[in-house]
Design an enzyme around this catalytic site. Sequence first.
Site, short mmCIF file in Angstrom:
data_model
loop_
_atom_site.label_atom_id
_atom_site.label_comp_id
_atom_site.label_asym_id
_atom_site.label_seq_id
_atom_site.Cartn_x
_atom_site.Cartn_y
_atom_site.Cartn_z
N ASN A 38 -4.85 -28.22 24.75
CA ASN A 38 -5.16 -29.37 25.62
C ASN A 38 -4.53 -30.62 25.03
O ASN A 38 -5.10 -31.70 25.06
CB ASN A 38 -6.69 -29.53 25.72
CG ASN A 38 -7.07 -30.55 26.80
OD1 ASN A 38 -6.28 -30.85 27.69
ND2 ASN A 38 -8.26 -31.11 26.66
N ASP A 61 -5.21 -21.47 16.07
CA ASP A 61 -6.40 -21.30 16.92
C ASP A 61 -7.60 -21.14 15.98
O ASP A 61 -7.81 -20.07 15.40
CB ASP A 61 -6.23 -20.03 17.80
CG ASP A 61 -7.51 -19.70 18.55
OD1 ASP A 61 -7.56 -18.62 19.19
OD2 ASP A 61 -8.48 -20.51 18.48
N LYS A 88 -13.18 -29.81 26.47
CA LYS A 88 -14.08 -30.94 26.73
C LYS A 88 -14.24 -31.33 28.20
O LYS A 88 -14.71 -32.43 28.51
CB LYS A 88 -13.62 -32.14 25.93
CG LYS A 88 -12.24 -32.62 26.30
CD LYS A 88 -12.09 -34.07 25.92
CE LYS A 88 -11.06 -34.74 26.77
NZ LYS A 88 -11.07 -36.17 26.69
N SER A 128 -21.41 -36.08 21.22
CA SER A 128 -21.34 -36.78 22.50
C SER A 128 -22.72 -37.26 22.93
O SER A 128 -23.74 -36.64 22.62
CB SER A 128 -20.79 -35.82 23.56
OG SER A 128 -20.98 -36.35 24.85
N TYR A 153 -20.71 -27.65 28.08
CA TYR A 153 -19.97 -28.52 27.15
C TYR A 153 -20.96 -29.34 26.34
O TYR A 153 -20.96 -29.32 25.11
CB TYR A 153 -19.00 -29.44 27.92
CG TYR A 153 -18.60 -30.64 27.11
CD1 TYR A 153 -19.26 -31.86 27.27
CD2 TYR A 153 -17.63 -30.53 26.13
CE1 TYR A 153 -18.94 -32.95 26.48
CE2 TYR A 153 -17.30 -31.63 25.33
CZ TYR A 153 -17.97 -32.83 25.52
OH TYR A 153 -17.65 -33.91 24.73
N LYS A 157 -22.46 -29.13 22.28
CA LYS A 157 -22.48 -30.21 21.28
C LYS A 157 -23.86 -30.25 20.59
O LYS A 157 -23.97 -30.42 19.38
CB LYS A 157 -22.21 -31.57 21.94
CG LYS A 157 -20.78 -31.73 22.44
CD LYS A 157 -19.78 -31.84 21.31
CE LYS A 157 -18.38 -32.14 21.83
NZ LYS A 157 -17.37 -32.13 20.75
N PHE A 182 -20.12 -42.43 23.31
CA PHE A 182 -20.49 -42.70 24.68
C PHE A 182 -19.25 -42.48 25.54
O PHE A 182 -18.74 -41.33 25.52
CB PHE A 182 -21.20 -44.06 24.76
CG PHE A 182 -22.64 -43.88 24.32
CD1 PHE A 182 -22.94 -43.56 22.99
CD2 PHE A 182 -23.67 -43.92 25.23
CE1 PHE A 182 -24.26 -43.32 22.59
CE2 PHE A 182 -25.00 -43.68 24.83
CZ PHE A 182 -25.28 -43.37 23.51
N LEU A 204 -13.33 -41.10 34.84
CA LEU A 204 -13.07 -42.22 35.74
C LEU A 204 -11.76 -42.95 35.48
O LEU A 204 -10.90 -43.05 36.38
CB LEU A 204 -14.24 -43.22 35.66
CG LEU A 204 -14.08 -44.49 36.51
CD1 LEU A 204 -14.02 -44.16 37.99
CD2 LEU A 204 -15.22 -45.48 36.22
N PHE A 222 -18.43 -41.55 43.11
CA PHE A 222 -19.49 -40.56 43.32
C PHE A 222 -20.86 -41.21 43.47
O PHE A 222 -21.69 -41.18 42.58
CB PHE A 222 -19.51 -39.56 42.16
CG PHE A 222 -18.26 -38.74 42.03
CD1 PHE A 222 -17.64 -38.59 40.79
CD2 PHE A 222 -17.69 -38.13 43.14
CE1 PHE A 222 -16.48 -37.83 40.66
CE2 PHE A 222 -16.53 -37.36 43.02
CZ PHE A 222 -15.92 -37.21 41.78
C1 WQD Z 1 -18.07 -41.99 34.45
C2 WQD Z 1 -18.64 -42.54 35.75
C3 WQD Z 1 -19.00 -40.87 37.46
C4 WQD Z 1 -14.79 -39.91 38.09
C5 WQD Z 1 -18.14 -37.51 30.46
C6 WQD Z 1 -18.74 -36.49 29.53
C7 WQD Z 1 -18.87 -37.08 28.15
C8 WQD Z 1 -17.52 -37.55 27.71
C9 WQD Z 1 -17.07 -38.65 28.66
C10 WQD Z 1 -16.14 -35.95 26.58
C11 WQD Z 1 -19.70 -41.62 36.33
C12 WQD Z 1 -17.95 -41.88 37.89
C13 WQD Z 1 -15.95 -40.48 37.60
C14 WQD Z 1 -14.42 -40.12 39.45
C15 WQD Z 1 -16.38 -41.46 39.75
N1 WQD Z 1 -16.57 -36.50 27.70
N2 WQD Z 1 -16.72 -41.25 38.42
N3 WQD Z 1 -15.23 -40.90 40.23
O1 WQD Z 1 -19.44 -38.18 33.14
O2 WQD Z 1 -20.05 -40.39 32.00
O3 WQD Z 1 -19.04 -38.55 30.65
O4 WQD Z 1 -16.93 -38.03 29.94
O5 WQD Z 1 -16.46 -36.20 25.45
O6 WQD Z 1 -19.34 -36.12 27.26
O7 WQD Z 1 -20.04 -36.16 29.99
O8 WQD Z 1 -17.64 -39.78 32.30
O9 WQD Z 1 -15.60 -40.73 33.30
O10 WQD Z 1 -16.50 -38.52 34.20
O11 WQD Z 1 -17.72 -40.63 34.69
O12 WQD Z 1 -17.11 -42.16 40.48
O13 WQD Z 1 -13.37 -39.61 39.96
O14 WQD Z 1 -17.60 -42.59 36.71
O15 WQD Z 1 -19.88 -40.58 38.54
O16 WQD Z 1 -20.72 -42.43 36.90
P1 WQD Z 1 -19.14 -39.22 32.12
P2 WQD Z 1 -16.77 -39.87 33.63
#
Ligand code: WQD
Length: 342
Positions: A38, A61, A88, A128, A153, A157, A182, A204, A222
Amino acid sequence: MSRGKVIVTGGCGYIGSHTTVELINNEFEVVIFDDLSNSKEFIIDRIYQITGVKPIFEKVDLSNPIEADMVYKKHSDAHSIINFAAFKAVGESVEKPIMYYKNNLYTLINSIEAQKKYEIKNFIFSSSATVYGNPDILPITEKFQTKRAFSPYGNGKKIAEEILEDFNKAFSNFKTISLRYFNPIGAHESGLIGELPNGVPNNLLPYVTQCAAGVLKELQVFGDDYNTKDGTPIRDYIHVVDLAKAHVKALERMILDNMEDNYEVYNLGTGKGVTVMDVINTFEMVTNKKINYKITHRRKGDVQALYASSEKAKNNLDWEAQLSLKDMIETSWNWEKSYRCI
Ligand code: WQD
C-alpha cells in the site's frame, strides 16, 4: 553523529515516510521495512531529496515469520522499532476481516517476537482513536475505556494494544509506547511526500483534493443530520508532520529512560473539533477551488464527534500540535498538484 538505528516498518507509507524524515532530521539512522502493498518505492528517493540521506530499504512481508526474522536479525543492532506496517482501510476491513486480522496482527506478533529475540529495547506502535469507539463525553483522554471498535481495522488496533501491554508486563526490560492518532491529514511542505490512497480514497481530505484536481467528480457528504453546528460530523484533524514529530519525542522519552511505566499510551490530536463542512469551506477559501458535493445518507460506523485531549502528550512528551487546519489543507493541495503535475 548518529543517534543509533531505528527500524520503521511501513516506512514507505503516509505516516511512516513523514516520520522517517523527522527521524533523519534528528540524527537517527533509519531502516525501512515495507512490503509495498500500500505504498510506492519512489518514496525512498523522495525522502533522500528532502533530507539528503537515503534510508536503507528492505522489501519484506512482516506477516511471514521467516521473512520477518531474517530482516530483524540483519538489523538487530537497532535500538528501536516504530511499527506502522498494517492495512488501514476501515471499509475494506469490514469486507475482508480475516485478511486484516492476519496481516496486521501477524506483523505485530512477528515484530515483537523479533524484538525479544534480538533485544531491541524500544517499540512504538501506530494506534488509532478508533479504539475509543463512540465516546459519550469529549474531549477524549487516555483514561477512557477502549471499546470494541466498529471495524476489524479498529478492533485489530485494540487487540494489538492489549498484546503489547501483556508483552511488556511479562518482559519489563522492554519499553513500548502506543500512539493513538486522531485524523492525520496534510503533507510535507516540499510537496514530495504525502497521502497516496490506493484507488478511490476512503478518507475525506484526499477525496476533496482529488475532486479539486478533477480526478473525482463529486464529494458525498455522509449526512448533515448530526447534532453539530452544521449537522456534519466532527473530527480532530492533525497535521501529519506534527504527528511525525510526536514519534521522535516518544522515542526520546524511551531512550532517555523517562518513562513512568514500560508501557504508555498517548493521544495525538489538536484538541479542536472540526466539521466536514469546516474542511470543505476552508479548502475552498484556501485554494479558491469550488468543491462539488452532495449531502447523502450517513456512512455506517461513523460517529458524531471525536476529538482528543493531548494534555498527557504535552506534559510527558513535551509535544503539542503546532500546525493549523489551513496548513493541513494547503500542504495537502500542494502535494496533490505536484503528484499529478498540475
Ligand atoms: C472523516 C469525516 C466522514 C469521506 C478514519 C479511520 C481512522 C483513521 C482516519 C487510519 C467523517 C466524512 C469522509 C467522504 C465524508 N484511519 N466523509 N465523505 O472515518 O474519521 O477515521 O480515518 O488510521 O482510524 O477510522 O476519517 O476521513 O474517513 O472521515 O463525508 O467521502 O468525513 O463521514 O465524518 P474517519 P474519514
